[in-house]
Design an enzyme around this catalytic site. Structure first.
Site, PDB file in Angstrom:
ATOM      1  N   ASN A  61       0.774  -1.291   0.029  1.00 56.97           N
ATOM      2  CA  ASN A  61      -0.080   0.005   0.058  1.00 56.97           C
ATOM      3  C   ASN A  61       0.786   1.144   0.145  1.00 56.97           C
ATOM      4  O   ASN A  61       2.053   1.352   0.614  1.00 56.97           O
ATOM      5  CB  ASN A  61      -0.754  -0.092   1.149  1.00 56.97           C
ATOM      6  CG  ASN A  61      -0.496  -0.206   2.616  1.00 56.97           C
ATOM      7  OD1 ASN A  61       0.658  -0.844   2.578  1.00 56.97           O
ATOM      8  ND2 ASN A  61      -1.179   0.386   3.455  1.00 56.97           N
ATOM      9  N   GLU A 100       0.339   5.206   0.734  1.00 53.56           N
ATOM     10  CA  GLU A 100      -0.561   6.023   1.202  1.00 53.56           C
ATOM     11  C   GLU A 100      -0.083   7.617   0.802  1.00 53.56           C
ATOM     12  O   GLU A 100       0.959   7.757   0.280  1.00 53.56           O
ATOM     13  CB  GLU A 100      -0.842   5.902   2.858  1.00 53.56           C
ATOM     14  CG  GLU A 100      -1.415   4.685   3.360  1.00 53.56           C
ATOM     15  CD  GLU A 100      -1.542   4.705   4.630  1.00 53.56           C
ATOM     16  OE1 GLU A 100      -1.080   5.392   5.424  1.00 53.56           O
ATOM     17  OE2 GLU A 100      -2.249   3.511   5.037  1.00 53.56           O
ATOM     18  N   ASN A 101      -1.012   8.575   1.270  1.00 51.89           N
ATOM     19  CA  ASN A 101      -0.560  10.008   0.689  1.00 51.89           C
ATOM     20  C   ASN A 101      -1.163  10.784   1.832  1.00 51.89           C
ATOM     21  O   ASN A 101      -2.436  10.542   2.646  1.00 51.89           O
ATOM     22  CB  ASN A 101      -1.399  10.095  -0.577  1.00 51.89           C
ATOM     23  CG  ASN A 101      -0.767  11.554  -1.227  1.00 51.89           C
ATOM     24  OD1 ASN A 101      -1.265  12.709  -0.843  1.00 51.89           O
ATOM     25  ND2 ASN A 101      -0.038  11.289  -2.305  1.00 51.89           N
ATOM     26  N   ALA A 102      -0.620  11.894   1.817  1.00 50.26           N
ATOM     27  CA  ALA A 102      -0.965  12.982   3.063  1.00 50.26           C
ATOM     28  C   ALA A 102      -2.434  13.355   2.483  1.00 50.26           C
ATOM     29  O   ALA A 102      -3.388  13.751   3.523  1.00 50.26           O
ATOM     30  CB  ALA A 102      -0.100  14.226   3.031  1.00 50.26           C
ATOM     31  N   TYR A 158      -5.446  11.778   2.163  1.00 45.93           N
ATOM     32  CA  TYR A 158      -5.778  10.605   2.510  1.00 45.93           C
ATOM     33  C   TYR A 158      -6.646   9.653   1.226  1.00 45.93           C
ATOM     34  O   TYR A 158      -6.165   8.509   1.017  1.00 45.93           O
ATOM     35  CB  TYR A 158      -6.594  10.362   3.793  1.00 45.93           C
ATOM     36  CG  TYR A 158      -5.863  11.030   5.296  1.00 45.93           C
ATOM     37  CD1 TYR A 158      -4.435  11.291   5.029  1.00 45.93           C
ATOM     38  CD2 TYR A 158      -6.605  10.951   6.243  1.00 45.93           C
ATOM     39  CE1 TYR A 158      -3.928  11.528   6.235  1.00 45.93           C
ATOM     40  CE2 TYR A 158      -5.983  11.203   7.438  1.00 45.93           C
ATOM     41  CZ  TYR A 158      -4.622  11.752   7.396  1.00 45.93           C
ATOM     42  OH  TYR A 158      -4.074  12.038   8.535  1.00 45.93           O
ATOM     43  N   CYS A 204      -4.386   0.770  -2.420  1.00 47.89           N
ATOM     44  CA  CYS A 204      -3.993  -0.571  -1.567  1.00 47.89           C
ATOM     45  C   CYS A 204      -2.943  -1.478  -2.236  1.00 47.89           C
ATOM     46  O   CYS A 204      -2.709  -0.994  -3.462  1.00 47.89           O
ATOM     47  CB  CYS A 204      -5.481  -1.154  -1.644  1.00 47.89           C
ATOM     48  SG  CYS A 204      -6.569  -0.565  -0.583  1.00 47.89           S
ATOM     49  N   GLU A 224      -3.156  -4.583  -3.258  1.00 44.70           N
ATOM     50  CA  GLU A 224      -3.709  -5.101  -4.144  1.00 44.70           C
ATOM     51  C   GLU A 224      -3.677  -4.429  -5.650  1.00 44.70           C
ATOM     52  O   GLU A 224      -3.458  -4.980  -6.665  1.00 44.70           O
ATOM     53  CB  GLU A 224      -5.228  -5.799  -4.009  1.00 44.70           C
ATOM     54  CG  GLU A 224      -5.610  -6.442  -2.902  1.00 44.70           C
ATOM     55  CD  GLU A 224      -5.442  -5.735  -1.528  1.00 44.70           C
ATOM     56  OE1 GLU A 224      -4.886  -4.576  -1.143  1.00 44.70           O
ATOM     57  OE2 GLU A 224      -6.579  -6.420  -0.558  1.00 44.70           O
ATOM     58  N   CYS A 236     -10.438  -4.835   0.389  1.00 44.19           N
ATOM     59  CA  CYS A 236     -11.611  -3.975   0.636  1.00 44.19           C
ATOM     60  C   CYS A 236     -12.531  -4.117  -0.313  1.00 44.19           C
ATOM     61  O   CYS A 236     -12.208  -4.675  -1.661  1.00 44.19           O
ATOM     62  CB  CYS A 236     -11.070  -2.222   0.866  1.00 44.19           C
ATOM     63  SG  CYS A 236     -10.364  -1.778  -0.783  1.00 44.19           S
ATOM     64  N   CYS A 259     -10.982  -3.005  -3.875  1.00 43.87           N
ATOM     65  CA  CYS A 259     -10.208  -3.873  -4.519  1.00 43.87           C
ATOM     66  C   CYS A 259     -10.939  -5.170  -4.886  1.00 43.87           C
ATOM     67  O   CYS A 259     -10.419  -5.577  -5.831  1.00 43.87           O
ATOM     68  CB  CYS A 259      -8.974  -4.332  -3.496  1.00 43.87           C
ATOM     69  SG  CYS A 259      -7.827  -2.808  -3.219  1.00 43.87           S
TER      70      CYS A 259
HETATM   71  N1  THU Z   1      -5.063  -1.806   2.787  1.00 39.97           N
HETATM   72  C1  THU Z   1      -4.652  -2.477   1.916  1.00 39.97           C
HETATM   73  O1  THU Z   1      -3.571  -2.278   1.052  1.00 39.97           O
HETATM   74  N2  THU Z   1      -5.171  -3.554   1.288  1.00 39.97           N
HETATM   75  C2  THU Z   1      -6.380  -4.082   2.012  1.00 39.97           C
HETATM   76  O2  THU Z   1      -6.868  -5.149   1.425  1.00 39.97           O
HETATM   77  C3  THU Z   1      -6.930  -3.392   2.905  1.00 39.97           C
HETATM   78  C4  THU Z   1      -6.439  -1.874   3.234  1.00 39.97           C
HETATM   79  C5  THU Z   1      -4.442  -0.525   2.988  1.00 39.97           C
HETATM   80  C6  THU Z   1      -5.178   0.590   2.692  1.00 39.97           C
HETATM   81  C7  THU Z   1      -4.455   1.863   3.723  1.00 39.97           C
HETATM   82  O3  THU Z   1      -3.281   2.216   3.346  1.00 39.97           O
HETATM   83  C8  THU Z   1      -4.407   0.802   5.005  1.00 39.97           C
HETATM   84  O4  THU Z   1      -4.473  -0.583   4.377  1.00 39.97           O
HETATM   85  C9  THU Z   1      -5.477   1.176   5.890  1.00 39.97           C
HETATM   86  O5  THU Z   1      -6.760   0.838   5.563  1.00 39.97           O
END
Ligand code: THU
Length: 136
Positions: A48, A50-52, A54, A59, A61, A92, A95
């Site tokens: 995953n 992430e970014n400031a 949000y 993800c 996947e 999620c 995904c």
């Molecule tokens: N996240 C994933 O990378 N995959 C998932 O299946 C569920 C959630 C990440 C998104 C975010 O960066 C962090 O987990 C918390 O939700």
């Protein structure tokens, strides 16, 4: 579920775990890794990012799917998601739809906990009646 890893599971777990270590997750601190085996017997992994801002976070996947597509493959045979803790990390909703684009009824989704427990489901169990999914 008991730890019963095939050679392929072990490869996917190793690749997902390696990518997971590089996750950029300073906001959630939730490090996720994902690895795919495609129809050409190639593997693709990501984490995953992430970014400031949000909602712009991506993800694990999604990154693995992008790597698969960039390589020229189109089909997910297996996808494994490595959780950062002792709970399984199911994909999620967003995904699941992204996986649907490149899955079929045989596609397997494996979820691994930090201590190496593994749970496997068919993709169709995760997202029944998926929009745009008409593959056998
Ligand atoms: N996240 C994933 O990378 N995959 C998932 O299946 C569920 C959630 C990440 C998104 C975010 O960066 C962090 O987990 C918390 O939700």
């Amino acid at each position: 579920m008991a730890l019963d890893l095939t050679a392929e599971h072990k490869i996917l777990l190793a690749l997902a775990t390696k990518a997971q270590k590089n996750a950029h997750a300073p906001y959630s601190n939730f490090y996720v890794g994902a690895a795919i085996l495609d129809e050409n017997a190639q593997h693709h992994a990501s984490c995953n990012v992430e970014n400031a801002a949000y909602p712009l976070g991506q993800c694990a996947e999604a990154g693995a799917i992008s790597a698969m597509i960039a390589s020229g493959s189109k089909h997910i045979k297996h996808i494994l998601i490595a959780s950062p803790n002792d709970n399984f990390c199911p994909p999620c909703g967003g995904c699941r739809q992204k996986i649907a684009e490149f899955a079929d009824a045989q596609t397997e989704v494996h979820m691994a906990t930090k201590k190496g427990e593994l749970k496997t489901v068919k993709f169709t169990e995760l997202l029944p009646l998926a929009f745009g999914f008409d593959k056998e």
